[in-house]
Write an enzyme that holds these catalytic residues in place. Structure first.
Site, PDB file in Angstrom:
ATOM      1  N   VAL A 144       0.827  -1.206   0.000  1.00  0.00           N
ATOM      2  CA  VAL A 144       0.000   0.000   0.000  1.00  0.00           C
ATOM      3  C   VAL A 144       0.862   1.258   0.000  1.00  0.00           C
ATOM      4  O   VAL A 144       0.456   2.293  -0.543  1.00  0.00           O
ATOM      5  CB  VAL A 144      -0.978   0.001   1.204  1.00  0.00           C
ATOM      6  CG1 VAL A 144      -0.226   0.086   2.531  1.00  0.00           C
ATOM      7  CG2 VAL A 144      -1.988   1.137   1.077  1.00  0.00           C
ATOM      8  N   TYR A 147       2.417   1.625  -3.741  1.00  0.00           N
ATOM      9  CA  TYR A 147       1.295   1.763  -4.673  1.00  0.00           C
ATOM     10  C   TYR A 147       0.644   3.130  -4.511  1.00  0.00           C
ATOM     11  O   TYR A 147       0.370   3.832  -5.502  1.00  0.00           O
ATOM     12  CB  TYR A 147       0.273   0.662  -4.410  1.00  0.00           C
ATOM     13  CG  TYR A 147      -1.020   0.825  -5.188  1.00  0.00           C
ATOM     14  CD1 TYR A 147      -1.101   0.455  -6.530  1.00  0.00           C
ATOM     15  CD2 TYR A 147      -2.158   1.356  -4.576  1.00  0.00           C
ATOM     16  CE1 TYR A 147      -2.284   0.608  -7.242  1.00  0.00           C
ATOM     17  CE2 TYR A 147      -3.344   1.517  -5.283  1.00  0.00           C
ATOM     18  CZ  TYR A 147      -3.403   1.143  -6.614  1.00  0.00           C
ATOM     19  OH  TYR A 147      -4.567   1.315  -7.314  1.00  0.00           O
ATOM     20  N   HIS A 148       0.418   3.531  -3.284  1.00  0.00           N
ATOM     21  CA  HIS A 148      -0.221   4.820  -3.011  1.00  0.00           C
ATOM     22  C   HIS A 148       0.667   5.977  -3.457  1.00  0.00           C
ATOM     23  O   HIS A 148       0.197   6.916  -4.115  1.00  0.00           O
ATOM     24  CB  HIS A 148      -0.527   4.929  -1.517  1.00  0.00           C
ATOM     25  CG  HIS A 148      -1.248   6.178  -1.140  1.00  0.00           C
ATOM     26  ND1 HIS A 148      -0.644   7.201  -0.441  1.00  0.00           N
ATOM     27  CD2 HIS A 148      -2.517   6.590  -1.375  1.00  0.00           C
ATOM     28  CE1 HIS A 148      -1.509   8.170  -0.248  1.00  0.00           C
ATOM     29  NE2 HIS A 148      -2.663   7.833  -0.809  1.00  0.00           N
ATOM     30  N   HIS A 149       1.950   5.915  -3.152  1.00  0.00           N
ATOM     31  CA  HIS A 149       2.869   6.993  -3.530  1.00  0.00           C
ATOM     32  C   HIS A 149       2.932   7.166  -5.046  1.00  0.00           C
ATOM     33  O   HIS A 149       2.884   8.296  -5.550  1.00  0.00           O
ATOM     34  CB  HIS A 149       4.271   6.711  -2.973  1.00  0.00           C
ATOM     35  CG  HIS A 149       4.500   7.259  -1.600  1.00  0.00           C
ATOM     36  ND1 HIS A 149       3.748   6.862  -0.527  1.00  0.00           N
ATOM     37  CD2 HIS A 149       5.383   8.162  -1.127  1.00  0.00           C
ATOM     38  CE1 HIS A 149       4.166   7.506   0.557  1.00  0.00           C
ATOM     39  NE2 HIS A 149       5.155   8.302   0.219  1.00  0.00           N
ATOM     40  N   VAL A 152      -0.753   8.193  -6.620  1.00  0.00           N
ATOM     41  CA  VAL A 152      -1.166   9.557  -6.248  1.00  0.00           C
ATOM     42  C   VAL A 152      -0.354  10.584  -7.024  1.00  0.00           C
ATOM     43  O   VAL A 152      -0.874  11.629  -7.443  1.00  0.00           O
ATOM     44  CB  VAL A 152      -1.013   9.780  -4.728  1.00  0.00           C
ATOM     45  CG1 VAL A 152      -1.068  11.267  -4.389  1.00  0.00           C
ATOM     46  CG2 VAL A 152      -2.110   9.048  -3.975  1.00  0.00           C
TER      47      VAL A 152
END
Length: 271
Positions: A144, A147-149, A152
């Site tokens: 997470v 993937y999030h970095h 986004v």
């Protein structure tokens, strides 16, 4: 529409930019080169693979002081962004109503909003440095996180390029959560141990942010043809919805693994 335009002019007069917020050409540069975000995200993922391989046979680095300065800098930036954007969006709701704060995007051209929007998306490049500290300190790097970095980063440039009206709220909520999160990381870097409840609250706020972000994207799309609103295209809505729902699932899963399931309590990661 005339009312919204009048309020936009009024807000422009009410929120005069500080000298450092009065930028001219940076927005055009971001518009022209927004696709570079894909290359940056790809380079970031390559760095992760190479970095973890490099550190595999090496001792971890003690980076407490640099980590504190890093987290403190991002905390201060996020706090300033929170003050400026939340006060603006709150006033916008009072003047024009929540509906138009979601679907009417002309306010993004106001200098104060434009400044913080641009530096918000640029900060997503800077925040990739969080991962470097995790790798160099040999801390667990969970899915997470990277993937999030990476997503986004690309989505922020994409949303700015398309002037997604709901992006104002996406940015504002993110500033608020990051102001708390990076302050927490700063304390952790000083070896201060805040109550465990605080980390639970931060993750809960992240989940709430994702739920609210998905709802705002949906409302922006539903209201796109109504008088005074701007057309939110299907592709912008699709990518927004897809990402936010993936974030909801991943952050909820992390919350369960970190704070609910007893067998995983010792596997949680803190920066």
């Amino acid at each position: 529409m005339a009312k919204a335009q009048n309020v936009t002019y009024e807000m422009d007069q009410l929120y005069q930019p500080y000298r450092f917020e009065d930028i001219k050409n940076l927005g055009h540069y971001v518009d022209e080169h927004w696709s570079a975000s894909f290359s940056i995200a790809f380079t970031y993922l390559v760095f992760i693979a190479l970095g973890q391989n490099y550190m595999k046979a090496r001792k971890s680095f003690n980076l407490q002081k640099p980590l504190f300065l890093w987290s403190l800098s991002l905390a201060i930036f996020s706090i300033l962004g929170t003050v400026r954007t939340w006060s603006f969006m709150g006033t916008l709701i009072y003047k024009i109503g929540f509906k138009y704060s979601v679907c009417y995007g002309l306010f993004t051209e106001i200098p104060v909003v434009k400044f913080w929007s641009i530096f918000f998306i640029l900060s997503k490049i800077i925040e990739l440095g969080d991962t470097a500290f995790i790798i160099l300190r040999k801390r667990p790097l969970i899915f997470v996180h990277w993937y999030h970095h990476s997503t986004v980063l690309v989505y922020s440039f994409f949303g700015y390029k398309n002037r997604f009206p709901a992006g104002g709220w996406h940015m504002t909520m993110n500033f608020g959560v990051h102001a708390i999160m990076y302050t927490y990381y700063s304390l952790k870097a000083l070896r201060v141990n805040p109550p465990r409840m605080l980390s639970m609250v931060i993750t809960s706020l992240q989940i709430l942010q994702m739920l609210a972000g998905a709802l705002i994207s949906f409302l922006s799309y539903v209201w796109r043809h109504e008088h005074g609103c701007e057309d939110t295209t299907a592709d912008v809505f699709f990518w927004s919805a897809a990402l936010y729902f993936s974030y909801i699932i991943l952050f909820a899963h992390f919350f369960c693994q970190a704070y609910i399931l007893p067998n995983n309590k010792h596997k949680t990661k803190s920066q």
